[in-house]
Design an enzyme around this catalytic site. Sequence first.
Site, PDB file in Angstrom:
ATOM      1  N   LYS A  30     102.071 143.870  62.759  1.00  0.00           N
ATOM      2  CA  LYS A  30     101.172 142.828  63.285  1.00  0.00           C
ATOM      3  C   LYS A  30     101.962 141.791  64.073  1.00  0.00           C
ATOM      4  O   LYS A  30     101.593 141.443  65.196  1.00  0.00           O
ATOM      5  CB  LYS A  30     100.436 142.139  62.128  1.00  0.00           C
ATOM      6  CG  LYS A  30      99.680 140.893  62.548  1.00  0.00           C
ATOM      7  CD  LYS A  30      98.955 140.239  61.397  1.00  0.00           C
ATOM      8  CE  LYS A  30      99.758 139.230  60.624  1.00  0.00           C
ATOM      9  NZ  LYS A  30      99.978 137.935  61.322  1.00  0.00           N
ATOM     10  N   ASN A  31     103.056 141.302  63.483  1.00  0.00           N
ATOM     11  CA  ASN A  31     103.772 140.194  64.117  1.00  0.00           C
ATOM     12  C   ASN A  31     104.598 140.618  65.326  1.00  0.00           C
ATOM     13  O   ASN A  31     105.146 139.769  66.025  1.00  0.00           O
ATOM     14  CB  ASN A  31     104.669 139.480  63.101  1.00  0.00           C
ATOM     15  CG  ASN A  31     103.852 138.613  62.158  1.00  0.00           C
ATOM     16  OD1 ASN A  31     102.636 138.481  62.315  1.00  0.00           O
ATOM     17  ND2 ASN A  31     104.511 138.028  61.168  1.00  0.00           N
ATOM     18  N   CYS A 124      96.938 124.735  58.620  1.00  0.00           N
ATOM     19  CA  CYS A 124      96.307 125.881  57.963  1.00  0.00           C
ATOM     20  C   CYS A 124      96.657 125.854  56.487  1.00  0.00           C
ATOM     21  O   CYS A 124      97.376 124.960  56.033  1.00  0.00           O
ATOM     22  CB  CYS A 124      96.689 127.194  58.626  1.00  0.00           C
ATOM     23  SG  CYS A 124      98.355 127.699  58.287  1.00  0.00           S
ATOM     24  N   ARG A 129     102.199 123.286  60.330  1.00  0.00           N
ATOM     25  CA  ARG A 129     102.530 124.224  61.398  1.00  0.00           C
ATOM     26  C   ARG A 129     102.357 123.668  62.812  1.00  0.00           C
ATOM     27  O   ARG A 129     101.522 124.144  63.594  1.00  0.00           O
ATOM     28  CB  ARG A 129     101.729 125.512  61.235  1.00  0.00           C
ATOM     29  CG  ARG A 129     102.007 126.185  59.914  1.00  0.00           C
ATOM     30  CD  ARG A 129     101.306 127.494  59.767  1.00  0.00           C
ATOM     31  NE  ARG A 129     101.969 128.582  60.458  1.00  0.00           N
ATOM     32  CZ  ARG A 129     101.596 129.852  60.353  1.00  0.00           C
ATOM     33  NH1 ARG A 129     100.577 130.183  59.599  1.00  0.00           N
ATOM     34  NH2 ARG A 129     102.246 130.793  61.009  1.00  0.00           N
ATOM     35  N   ASP A 312     107.099 135.660  54.324  1.00  0.00           N
ATOM     36  CA  ASP A 312     105.912 136.517  54.259  1.00  0.00           C
ATOM     37  C   ASP A 312     105.953 137.513  53.090  1.00  0.00           C
ATOM     38  O   ASP A 312     104.989 138.245  52.870  1.00  0.00           O
ATOM     39  CB  ASP A 312     105.726 137.278  55.583  1.00  0.00           C
ATOM     40  CG  ASP A 312     105.179 136.374  56.682  1.00  0.00           C
ATOM     41  OD1 ASP A 312     104.785 135.228  56.387  1.00  0.00           O
ATOM     42  OD2 ASP A 312     105.136 136.818  57.850  1.00  0.00           O
ATOM     43  N   ARG A 404      92.987 140.873  58.193  1.00  0.00           N
ATOM     44  CA  ARG A 404      93.713 140.322  59.338  1.00  0.00           C
ATOM     45  C   ARG A 404      95.071 140.996  59.496  1.00  0.00           C
ATOM     46  O   ARG A 404      95.585 141.087  60.605  1.00  0.00           O
ATOM     47  CB  ARG A 404      93.949 138.811  59.154  1.00  0.00           C
ATOM     48  CG  ARG A 404      92.710 137.959  59.313  1.00  0.00           C
ATOM     49  CD  ARG A 404      93.095 136.496  59.274  1.00  0.00           C
ATOM     50  NE  ARG A 404      94.286 136.288  60.057  1.00  0.00           N
ATOM     51  CZ  ARG A 404      95.272 135.432  59.761  1.00  0.00           C
ATOM     52  NH1 ARG A 404      95.191 134.677  58.704  1.00  0.00           N
ATOM     53  NH2 ARG A 404      96.318 135.315  60.531  1.00  0.00           N
TER      54      ARG A 404
HETATM   55  C1  UD1 Z   1     105.674 133.473  62.309  1.00  0.00           C
HETATM   56  C2  UD1 Z   1     104.911 134.621  61.722  1.00  0.00           C
HETATM   57  C3  UD1 Z   1     104.510 134.312  60.284  1.00  0.00           C
HETATM   58  C4  UD1 Z   1     105.747 133.916  59.462  1.00  0.00           C
HETATM   59  C5  UD1 Z   1     106.535 132.825  60.166  1.00  0.00           C
HETATM   60  C6  UD1 Z   1     107.851 132.521  59.479  1.00  0.00           C
HETATM   61  C7  UD1 Z   1     103.813 135.591  63.652  1.00  0.00           C
HETATM   62  C8  UD1 Z   1     102.559 135.837  64.411  1.00  0.00           C
HETATM   63  N1  UD1 Z   1     103.724 134.863  62.541  1.00  0.00           N
HETATM   64  O1  UD1 Z   1     104.803 132.343  62.332  1.00  0.00           O
HETATM   65  O2  UD1 Z   1     103.904 135.478  59.724  1.00  0.00           O
HETATM   66  O3  UD1 Z   1     105.331 133.454  58.202  1.00  0.00           O
HETATM   67  O4  UD1 Z   1     106.830 133.203  61.522  1.00  0.00           O
HETATM   68  O5  UD1 Z   1     108.624 133.654  59.385  1.00  0.00           O
HETATM   69  O6  UD1 Z   1     104.874 136.091  64.014  1.00  0.00           O
HETATM   70  N2  UD1 Z   1     107.608 124.629  63.361  1.00  0.00           N
HETATM   71  C9  UD1 Z   1     107.587 123.359  63.885  1.00  0.00           C
HETATM   72  N3  UD1 Z   1     107.357 123.212  65.219  1.00  0.00           N
HETATM   73  C10 UD1 Z   1     107.151 124.274  66.054  1.00  0.00           C
HETATM   74  C11 UD1 Z   1     107.179 125.568  65.509  1.00  0.00           C
HETATM   75  C12 UD1 Z   1     107.413 125.713  64.153  1.00  0.00           C
HETATM   76  O7  UD1 Z   1     107.754 122.365  63.177  1.00  0.00           O
HETATM   77  O8  UD1 Z   1     106.945 124.068  67.258  1.00  0.00           O
HETATM   78  C13 UD1 Z   1     107.878 124.820  61.903  1.00  0.00           C
HETATM   79  C14 UD1 Z   1     106.680 125.418  61.158  1.00  0.00           C
HETATM   80  O9  UD1 Z   1     105.769 124.427  60.755  1.00  0.00           O
HETATM   81  C15 UD1 Z   1     107.383 126.105  59.997  1.00  0.00           C
HETATM   82  C16 UD1 Z   1     108.689 126.598  60.611  1.00  0.00           C
HETATM   83  O10 UD1 Z   1     108.887 125.813  61.772  1.00  0.00           O
HETATM   84  O11 UD1 Z   1     107.662 125.184  58.990  1.00  0.00           O
HETATM   85  C17 UD1 Z   1     108.712 128.050  61.014  1.00  0.00           C
HETATM   86  O12 UD1 Z   1     107.521 128.347  61.735  1.00  0.00           O
HETATM   87  P1  UD1 Z   1     107.443 129.507  62.807  1.00  0.00           P
HETATM   88  O13 UD1 Z   1     108.628 130.397  62.730  1.00  0.00           O
HETATM   89  O14 UD1 Z   1     107.122 128.921  64.131  1.00  0.00           O
HETATM   90  O15 UD1 Z   1     106.169 130.309  62.311  1.00  0.00           O
HETATM   91  P2  UD1 Z   1     105.168 131.086  63.228  1.00  0.00           P
HETATM   92  O16 UD1 Z   1     105.893 131.551  64.445  1.00  0.00           O
HETATM   93  O17 UD1 Z   1     103.911 130.312  63.387  1.00  0.00           O
END
Ligand code: UD1
Length: 425
Positions: A30-31, A124, A129, A312, A404
Site C-alpha cells: 500500500k505505502n 488523525c 501529523r 506500523d 484500507r
Molecule cells: C508514512 C506511512 C505510514 C507510517 C509512517 C511512519 C504512507 C502512505 N504512510 O506516513 O504508514 O506509519 O510513514 O513510518 O507511506 N511530521 C511532521 N511534519 C511533516 C511530516 C511529518 O512533523 O511535514 C512528523 C509526523 O507527525 C510524524 C513523523 O514526522 O510524527 C513521521 O511522519 P511521516 O514519516 O511523515 O509519516 P507519513 O509519511 O504520513
Amino acid sequence: MPLPDQGKMDKLLIEGGSPLAGEITISGAKNAALPILCAALLCTEPVTFANVPQLKDVATLLALLMRMGVKVEHEGDIVTIDAGQLSDSVAPYEMVKTMRASILVLGPLTARYGEASVSLPGGCAIGARPVDQHIKGLQAMGANVDVEHGYIRASASRLKGARIVTDMVTVTGTENLMMAACLADGETIIENAACEPEVADLANCLTAMGAKISGAGSDVIRIEGVSRLHGARHRIMPDRIETGTYLCAAAVTGGQVRLTGTQASSLDAVIAKLIEAGCAVRCESDNIHLTAPRRLTAVSLRTAPYPAFPTDMQAQFMALDCVADGAATIRETIFENRFMHAIELQRLGADIHIDGNMAMVRGVERLQGATVMATDLRASASLVIAGLVAEGETMIERIYHLDRGYEHLDEKLAALGAKVQRVKP
Ligand code: UD1
C-alpha cells in the site's frame, strides 16, 4: 475523520484458537502503491503498474486522480494511468479527509502542472501529523506556497533544484519532494531523507520514467532534474507490513505458515524480533517460512524510522506480547498517540500499562473474546491478531480501517485455517 454510520459497517467475527497453517501470497505494498501511482502525474505518457493491491486507499487515490482528468485503466492488479490531459489540480477536503496520503499529489502537480491546491490534512487518530516539511521543501525549490481556507496552494513556473534538510525523517515528505525534484531545474539534495524501502521503490519507478536519482534508500538522495519524464512499466514491491502482520498472527496462534511473493530483506527488524520471541524463521528468495514455539517469549521494542522497528508493526507486536511469557516494554517514538489499541486489547483481558509513549505489557495465559472497536488501520490488525488467539468469539467493529490496507484479509486468514467471518450490516 467523520465516521460512517456504524450500523452500516462490516464487522469481523473471529473464533479464536485455531493455529494458522498453510501458505498465502503477499500483496503489493500500500505505502509504495500510493506514491508510485501519484508519480504518473509527472508525465504525459501512460505509465503501467503491476502488483497494485486492491485496497480502499488505492481506490480513493485513483478516484482523486480521475477527478483531475487523469485516465485510469484498472484490471486485476494492473493499473495504467494516463495523465496526458490534466483538467484540474485540486485535491478536495472530502477526499483528503478520508486518506491523508492524498498529500502525495502536491509535489508532482506543482512540478508538472505549475500549481496545486491540496486540502490540509487534519489530525488523525494516531496524532497531529503536520505536513510542514512538505511545504518547506517546496518553498526551498522556489514554489510560492500559501495555506488559506484549509488548503495548501502551491505554484511555480518551474521548480529549482535545492538542498533540503528535513527537520525529522518523513516518509511521504521525502517522496513528495523527490517527485517534485525530478522535473526541477538543476540538482536537488534531500538530507535526513527517509530510508524506507517504499522510497527506494518509488525512486526505481521514477528512474524507469527517465528521472535521474541516486541514493534513494539512504538518508541522502540526489535528484538531477530533467525537462520531461516518459511512460514506463513498474511492479510495486511486496507489502512488508502485511507480511509482518501475518507472521505475527501465525506466531501468536502457535502456527506454521509460508508467505510467498514477499521480500524478507525489507523487514529485518521485524523478523529479528520474531526470532527473539522464539519463532523459527526461514527466508528463501521471495518467501518466508515461520514456525511458532509452544509459547512465545515477550519482546521489548522501540519504534524508529527504517531500518529500525516500524511504527506500523507496533500494534501487532503489542498483541503478541499480550499472550507471551514474561513482560515487555514498547516505546513509540514516531506518533504521539498510537496506543489506542491498548484500551481495546485490555477489553480482551490484556495486562497493559501506558505511561506517555511507553507501554508495559505483561503476558497473560489467555485472552477472552469480546466486542472491540478498530480505531486505525494497524490498531485493527492488532485486534485481529488478539482475536485469533482469544478464547471464544471476538467481534471487531469498524473494519473499514482494515479494508484500507489489507487486501482480502478475511479470505487470506480463512485460507490459513482461521475461523473468520465478515458480518455485513
Ligand atoms: C508514512 C506511512 C505510514 C507510517 C509512517 C511512519 C504512507 C502512505 N504512510 O506516513 O504508514 O506509519 O510513514 O513510518 O507511506 N511530521 C511532521 N511534519 C511533516 C511530516 C511529518 O512533523 O511535514 C512528523 C509526523 O507527525 C510524524 C513523523 O514526522 O510524527 C513521521 O511522519 P511521516 O514519516 O511523515 O509519516 P507519513 O509519511 O504520513
